[in-house]
Write a protein that holds these residues in place. Structure first.
Motif, PDB file in Angstrom:
ATOM      1  N   ALA A  57      16.469  -3.245  24.349  1.00  0.00           N
ATOM      2  CA  ALA A  57      17.650  -3.567  23.545  1.00  0.00           C
ATOM      3  C   ALA A  57      18.787  -2.567  23.764  1.00  0.00           C
ATOM      4  O   ALA A  57      19.945  -2.862  23.434  1.00  0.00           O
ATOM      5  CB  ALA A  57      17.278  -3.608  22.063  1.00  0.00           C
ATOM      6  N   LEU A  58      18.496  -1.386  24.349  1.00  0.00           N
ATOM      7  CA  LEU A  58      19.554  -0.415  24.616  1.00  0.00           C
ATOM      8  C   LEU A  58      20.474  -0.871  25.741  1.00  0.00           C
ATOM      9  O   LEU A  58      21.603  -0.373  25.862  1.00  0.00           O
ATOM     10  CB  LEU A  58      18.944   0.951  24.990  1.00  0.00           C
ATOM     11  N   GLY A  59      19.994  -1.768  26.589  1.00  0.00           N
ATOM     12  CA  GLY A  59      20.811  -2.270  27.694  1.00  0.00           C
ATOM     13  C   GLY A  59      20.973  -1.287  28.839  1.00  0.00           C
ATOM     14  O   GLY A  59      21.882  -1.433  29.665  1.00  0.00           O
ATOM     15  N   LYS A  60      20.102  -0.277  28.936  1.00  0.00           N
ATOM     16  CA  LYS A  60      20.200   0.723  30.002  1.00  0.00           C
ATOM     17  C   LYS A  60      19.441   0.262  31.246  1.00  0.00           C
ATOM     18  O   LYS A  60      18.362  -0.315  31.134  1.00  0.00           O
ATOM     19  CB  LYS A  60      19.610   2.059  29.536  1.00  0.00           C
ATOM     20  N   PRO A  61      19.979   0.518  32.458  1.00  0.00           N
ATOM     21  CA  PRO A  61      19.208   0.207  33.670  1.00  0.00           C
ATOM     22  C   PRO A  61      17.957   1.069  33.746  1.00  0.00           C
ATOM     23  O   PRO A  61      17.921   2.194  33.220  1.00  0.00           O
ATOM     24  CB  PRO A  61      20.179   0.507  34.815  1.00  0.00           C
ATOM     25  N   VAL A  62      16.943   0.539  34.414  1.00  0.00           N
ATOM     26  CA  VAL A  62      15.631   1.190  34.442  1.00  0.00           C
ATOM     27  C   VAL A  62      15.205   1.400  35.891  1.00  0.00           C
ATOM     28  O   VAL A  62      15.134   0.436  36.678  1.00  0.00           O
ATOM     29  CB  VAL A  62      14.580   0.339  33.703  1.00  0.00           C
ATOM     30  N   TYR A  63      14.914   2.645  36.247  1.00  0.00           N
ATOM     31  CA  TYR A  63      14.434   2.999  37.586  1.00  0.00           C
ATOM     32  C   TYR A  63      13.062   3.634  37.421  1.00  0.00           C
ATOM     33  O   TYR A  63      12.937   4.797  37.030  1.00  0.00           O
ATOM     34  CB  TYR A  63      15.409   3.968  38.257  1.00  0.00           C
ATOM     35  N   GLY A  64      12.016   2.861  37.661  1.00  0.00           N
ATOM     36  CA  GLY A  64      10.659   3.355  37.470  1.00  0.00           C
ATOM     37  C   GLY A  64      10.076   3.922  38.746  1.00  0.00           C
ATOM     38  O   GLY A  64      10.462   3.532  39.851  1.00  0.00           O
ATOM     39  N   MET A  65       9.132   4.840  38.585  1.00  0.00           N
ATOM     40  CA  MET A  65       8.397   5.375  39.734  1.00  0.00           C
ATOM     41  C   MET A  65       6.903   5.273  39.471  1.00  0.00           C
ATOM     42  O   MET A  65       6.431   5.550  38.360  1.00  0.00           O
ATOM     43  CB  MET A  65       8.811   6.818  40.020  1.00  0.00           C
ATOM     44  N   LYS A  66       6.185   4.894  40.506  1.00  0.00           N
ATOM     45  CA  LYS A  66       4.771   4.567  40.378  1.00  0.00           C
ATOM     46  C   LYS A  66       3.897   5.807  40.267  1.00  0.00           C
ATOM     47  O   LYS A  66       3.818   6.625  41.178  1.00  0.00           O
ATOM     48  CB  LYS A  66       4.320   3.724  41.571  1.00  0.00           C
ATOM     49  N   LEU A  67       3.221   5.916  39.140  1.00  0.00           N
ATOM     50  CA  LEU A  67       2.179   6.916  38.934  1.00  0.00           C
ATOM     51  C   LEU A  67       1.057   6.248  38.155  1.00  0.00           C
ATOM     52  O   LEU A  67       0.577   6.767  37.140  1.00  0.00           O
ATOM     53  CB  LEU A  67       2.724   8.130  38.191  1.00  0.00           C
ATOM     54  N   GLY A  68       0.653   5.073  38.622  1.00  0.00           N
ATOM     55  CA  GLY A  68      -0.399   4.297  37.986  1.00  0.00           C
ATOM     56  C   GLY A  68      -1.119   3.456  39.017  1.00  0.00           C
ATOM     57  O   GLY A  68      -0.867   3.567  40.214  1.00  0.00           O
ATOM     58  N   THR A  69      -1.993   2.571  38.548  1.00  0.00           N
ATOM     59  CA  THR A  69      -2.807   1.793  39.479  1.00  0.00           C
ATOM     60  C   THR A  69      -2.052   0.614  40.073  1.00  0.00           C
ATOM     61  O   THR A  69      -2.275   0.244  41.223  1.00  0.00           O
ATOM     62  CB  THR A  69      -4.074   1.274  38.764  1.00  0.00           C
ATOM     63  N   VAL A  70      -1.164  -0.005  39.290  1.00  0.00           N
ATOM     64  CA  VAL A  70      -0.373  -1.134  39.776  1.00  0.00           C
ATOM     65  C   VAL A  70       1.093  -0.790  39.600  1.00  0.00           C
ATOM     66  O   VAL A  70       1.501  -0.343  38.535  1.00  0.00           O
ATOM     67  CB  VAL A  70      -0.705  -2.433  39.013  1.00  0.00           C
ATOM     68  N   GLY A  71       1.895  -1.013  40.662  1.00  0.00           N
ATOM     69  CA  GLY A  71       3.297  -0.619  40.588  1.00  0.00           C
ATOM     70  C   GLY A  71       4.236  -1.625  41.198  1.00  0.00           C
ATOM     71  O   GLY A  71       5.191  -1.264  41.885  1.00  0.00           O
ATOM     72  N   PHE A  72       4.002  -2.901  40.940  1.00  0.00           N
ATOM     73  CA  PHE A  72       4.854  -3.947  41.505  1.00  0.00           C
ATOM     74  C   PHE A  72       6.295  -3.798  41.027  1.00  0.00           C
ATOM     75  O   PHE A  72       7.244  -4.083  41.760  1.00  0.00           O
ATOM     76  CB  PHE A  72       4.313  -5.328  41.119  1.00  0.00           C
ATOM     77  N   LEU A  73       6.482  -3.345  39.791  1.00  0.00           N
ATOM     78  CA  LEU A  73       7.815  -3.197  39.211  1.00  0.00           C
ATOM     79  C   LEU A  73       8.365  -1.777  39.359  1.00  0.00           C
ATOM     80  O   LEU A  73       9.408  -1.451  38.782  1.00  0.00           O
ATOM     81  CB  LEU A  73       7.788  -3.575  37.729  1.00  0.00           C
ATOM     82  N   MET A  74       7.684  -0.947  40.147  1.00  0.00           N
ATOM     83  CA  MET A  74       8.058   0.460  40.266  1.00  0.00           C
ATOM     84  C   MET A  74       8.484   0.803  41.693  1.00  0.00           C
ATOM     85  O   MET A  74       8.152   0.099  42.648  1.00  0.00           O
ATOM     86  CB  MET A  74       6.880   1.362  39.871  1.00  0.00           C
ATOM     87  N   ASN A  75       9.191   1.904  41.822  1.00  0.00           N
ATOM     88  CA  ASN A  75       9.495   2.500  43.119  1.00  0.00           C
ATOM     89  C   ASN A  75       8.440   3.559  43.448  1.00  0.00           C
ATOM     90  O   ASN A  75       7.706   4.011  42.570  1.00  0.00           O
ATOM     91  CB  ASN A  75      10.879   3.160  43.084  1.00  0.00           C
ATOM     92  N   GLN A  76       8.377   3.931  44.709  1.00  0.00           N
ATOM     93  CA  GLN A  76       7.457   4.987  45.100  1.00  0.00           C
ATOM     94  C   GLN A  76       7.875   6.316  44.457  1.00  0.00           C
ATOM     95  O   GLN A  76       9.066   6.596  44.301  1.00  0.00           O
ATOM     96  CB  GLN A  76       7.429   5.143  46.627  1.00  0.00           C
ATOM     97  N   TYR A  77       6.887   7.088  44.069  1.00  0.00           N
ATOM     98  CA  TYR A  77       7.178   8.372  43.441  1.00  0.00           C
ATOM     99  C   TYR A  77       7.543   9.414  44.491  1.00  0.00           C
ATOM    100  O   TYR A  77       6.795   9.665  45.434  1.00  0.00           O
ATOM    101  CB  TYR A  77       5.979   8.869  42.635  1.00  0.00           C
ATOM    102  N   ARG A  78       8.722   9.987  44.331  1.00  0.00           N
ATOM    103  CA  ARG A  78       9.147  11.141  45.118  1.00  0.00           C
ATOM    104  C   ARG A  78       9.981  12.030  44.207  1.00  0.00           C
ATOM    105  O   ARG A  78      10.730  11.546  43.366  1.00  0.00           O
ATOM    106  CB  ARG A  78       9.987  10.728  46.343  1.00  0.00           C
ATOM    107  N   GLU A  79       9.877  13.320  44.400  1.00  0.00           N
ATOM    108  CA  GLU A  79      10.577  14.254  43.520  1.00  0.00           C
ATOM    109  C   GLU A  79      11.978  14.587  44.008  1.00  0.00           C
ATOM    110  O   GLU A  79      12.828  14.998  43.217  1.00  0.00           O
ATOM    111  CB  GLU A  79       9.756  15.547  43.395  1.00  0.00           C
ATOM    112  N   ASP A  80      12.256  14.378  45.305  1.00  0.00           N
ATOM    113  CA  ASP A  80      13.524  14.802  45.868  1.00  0.00           C
ATOM    114  C   ASP A  80      14.535  13.657  45.898  1.00  0.00           C
ATOM    115  O   ASP A  80      14.173  12.482  45.839  1.00  0.00           O
ATOM    116  CB  ASP A  80      13.313  15.331  47.297  1.00  0.00           C
ATOM    117  N   ALA A  81      15.821  14.018  45.984  1.00  0.00           N
ATOM    118  CA  ALA A  81      16.941  13.085  46.184  1.00  0.00           C
ATOM    119  C   ALA A  81      16.953  11.949  45.160  1.00  0.00           C
ATOM    120  O   ALA A  81      17.327  10.821  45.494  1.00  0.00           O
ATOM    121  CB  ALA A  81      16.896  12.523  47.608  1.00  0.00           C
ATOM    122  N   LEU A  82      16.581  12.243  43.929  1.00  0.00           N
ATOM    123  CA  LEU A  82      16.486  11.175  42.937  1.00  0.00           C
ATOM    124  C   LEU A  82      17.860  10.601  42.589  1.00  0.00           C
ATOM    125  O   LEU A  82      18.020   9.378  42.476  1.00  0.00           O
ATOM    126  CB  LEU A  82      15.792  11.694  41.676  1.00  0.00           C
TER     127      LEU A  82
END
Length: 256
Positions: A57-82
């Motif tokens: 409901a906040l209307g904010k864009p969401v950029y997820g990173m995968k740190l779980g078993t299934v990550g179809f809705l996530m990006n690959q986890y990397r710490e740099d150049a975020l």
């Protein structure tokens, strides 16, 4: 969004996700969700859905990173150049389904679903359901373990496991898919316009009780369930260009 976006990191309960939150917050800063420009959930698809339900409901864009078993809705986890990754990310707009369930006790329960809404038998006996579309009965009686309505984003999940179709993102359609149908035996479901109002009526609900679930929110002993695309709610997910959500949905259809 500001040139250097304010980020709100959110972590699933796993140790890896919590360690990543501490590291990323120290490196990139940390803001409360209502003060941030971008929400960054760290976990799997289940945690992504929790984030959308809690903060959509906040209307904010969401950029997820995968740190779980299934990550179809996530990006690959990397710490740099975020910050650079977020600036180059491609948006995907998702509209959830709105479910209103009437229970045997007379209660009316509403919930949203970004993946799917499903009806499932509660006992060993098959469910008997009537299906109406926009006020017109289309199936007098479906005898089955259950039935679901899936969005395009959710069509590769439970829907696909139940032999439903994978839907293109942005096509404005949903999948109506039976789960282990017994009668009519040859009915495989339907593809419907997203603004179709789907109504399930539970037949013989005392003997054959049915539950309804919107993503992970379950309502038991339902007698009627109404589902349609939510008109006043949407969320924007951000994906790295090389593996955006549209490409993932297409790729799923060519996997051996």
């Amino acid at each position: 969004m500001t040139e250097t976006p304010r980020l709100a990191f959110l972590a699933s309960p796993t140790d890896d996700a919590r360690r990543a939150l501490d590291l990323l917050a120290e490196r990139h800063g940390q803001y409360a969700p209502d003060e941030a420009d971008v929400l960054c959930p760290l976990g799997g698809d289940g945690f992504m859905l929790q984030t959308l339900h809690r903060y959509g409901a906040l209307g904010k864009p969401v950029y997820g990173m995968k740190l779980g078993t299934v990550g179809f809705l996530m990006n690959q986890y990397r710490e740099d150049a975020l910050f650079e990754r977020i600036a180059a990310a491609e948006p995907a707009t998702l509209r959830p389904l709105e479910m209103v369930a009437q229970t045997e006790s007379g209660a009316s329960v509403g919930s949203l679903a970004y993946n799917e809404t499903s009806l499932l038998r509660q006992t060993r006996q098959a469910a008997h359901l009537r299906i109406e579309l926009n006020g017109r009965t289309r199936l007098d009686e479906l005898i089955c373990d259950g039935v679901l309505v899936a969005t395009a984003a959710g069509s590769t999940a439970y829907n696909y496991s139940a032999h439903g179709p994978i839907l293109p993102l942005g096509a404005g359609v949903v999948a109506l898919t039976p789960i282990a149908p017994f009668r009519p035996r040859r009915w495989r479901g339907a593809i419907l316009k997203a603004d179709t109002e789907v109504v399930f009526r539970v037949l013989d609900h005392y003997k054959r009780p049915v539950s309804a679930t919107a993503d992970s929110h379950e309502v038991r002993d339902v007698v009627e369930v109404r589902i349609r695309e939510a008109r006043d709610r949407h969320v924007t997910l951000l994906f790295d260009p090389e593996h955006n959500l549209e490409e993932r949905i297409i790729s799923e259809q060519f996997m051996a």
